[in-house]
Design an enzyme around this catalytic site. Sequence first.
Site, PDB file in Angstrom:
ATOM      1  N   GLU A  56       0.814  -1.295   0.085  1.00  0.00           N
ATOM      2  CA  GLU A  56       0.252   0.371  -0.381  1.00  0.00           C
ATOM      3  C   GLU A  56       1.119   1.179   0.272  1.00  0.00           C
ATOM      4  OE1 GLU A  56      -3.023   0.426  -0.671  1.00  0.00           O
ATOM      5  OE2 GLU A  56      -3.353  -0.944  -0.957  1.00  0.00           O
ATOM      6  N   TYR A 136      -6.927   6.593   3.625  1.00  0.00           N
ATOM      7  CA  TYR A 136      -7.428   5.540   3.021  1.00  0.00           C
ATOM      8  C   TYR A 136      -5.792   4.742   2.874  1.00  0.00           C
ATOM      9  CZ  TYR A 136      -5.558   2.307  -0.876  1.00  0.00           C
ATOM     10  OH  TYR A 136      -5.551   1.249  -1.751  1.00  0.00           O
ATOM     11  N   ASP A 154      -9.713   5.136  -2.763  1.00  0.00           N
ATOM     12  CA  ASP A 154      -8.617   5.915  -3.046  1.00  0.00           C
ATOM     13  C   ASP A 154      -9.346   6.671  -4.917  1.00  0.00           C
ATOM     14  OD1 ASP A 154      -9.421   3.619  -4.953  1.00  0.00           O
ATOM     15  OD2 ASP A 154      -7.215   2.656  -5.297  1.00  0.00           O
TER      16      ASP A 154
END
Length: 379
Positions: A56, A136, A154
């Site tokens: 991520e 996020y 996102d």
Amino acid sequence: MLLVLYLENLQMSRPDSAELLAPIVPWFKAGARKLPWRALDLDVLHPDPYAVLVSEQMLQQTQVNTVIPYFQRWMNRYPELGSLAIASSEEIHKSWEGLGYYRRVRHLQAAAQQIAQHGWPTDLKGLLQLPGLGPYTAAAVASIAFQLPEPALDGNAYRVLARILGIVKDPKKESIELRTWLKPTLLAHGPSRVTQALMELGALVCGPNPKCSACPLATNCEAHRRGVVQSIPMRITRTKPTEVELWLLAIQVQNHWLVRPPAENGLLAGLWSWPTLALDTINDLAAEEPQPYGLVRWRAWPGWTQAYSHRREKVLPLALQVEVPFEPAGFIWVDQDSLKTLPMGRRDQQLLERLSTSPSDKTEAPPIAGLLRRLVAGS
Ligand code: SF4
């Protein structure tokens, strides 16, 4: 109270998310890309939450195809949290070299150190306390690694939701409402599966140029039904990046090169850099000397444009070999072997790579004396 009423009204006026989005489940099962950080079984906890955290962080601002080889090298080099937590700043910056946005690697290590010491947080609030995890990323780790029903929105997910719901204004302004609306879908079909399926749909099908004929949500999509796909989501006008033109200098005296050590904070923290001089500061060409500082040779290559989020640099690369050493404030000399081990940003790395290639033979003579004078004077 007013907010609750508003949310209730909003949800009443929107279709049930679990039902509306149900077609993405078989679509994702049939066509999901095999990514090295993606678990095979999406109904259980992820076997390696650290891999999710690494992926991520890498995926912020960087395309999946670029990330894959970096992720694989990273997991070989730092296979678990502990090895990353104790690595040196220089090592981690070197390993991140080429991915850019180096703040991410510093955050990643700080988060690893925190988790190594205190263990993984057990909820979204705890994940949000980790360095570098915004709403996020924290929700992505919560849902993908820990199966918590926390919708992660996102750019891809926002685009898909804006289109299927026909949201004409900026969907980010409805982030709270959209998360509330989406939560039942995660509960019904699995947090990890839904989070990844939405992102996958946004990446592969519902991109800037959507392929509606291949979309599992086409029959339920408001933008498609109304024929307004291209105008949703609305385009946000971004601030124009600052444009600068600069010399990027690799200066060599015998076997040593002049470089600036990393700053402790800011965008360039952790990174070594070459000297730079803005083009508009070099205006004394008349004072040019034939061999300033015992100039042995100069080499130049075609320039390029280095784009950052708020700045575009037109870079003029130049290598100078001189005989008379000097040391402008803020710089040090490093030997050839050390130079190769220093973490550098993409722009500076590009000059390093050019040093072993043939220079351009069509470049005009640069204002070398003026450049060196300015550099020594620190301007
Ligand atoms: S139908 Fe088209 S616009 Fe709607 S979600 Fe699918 S790809 Fe996107």
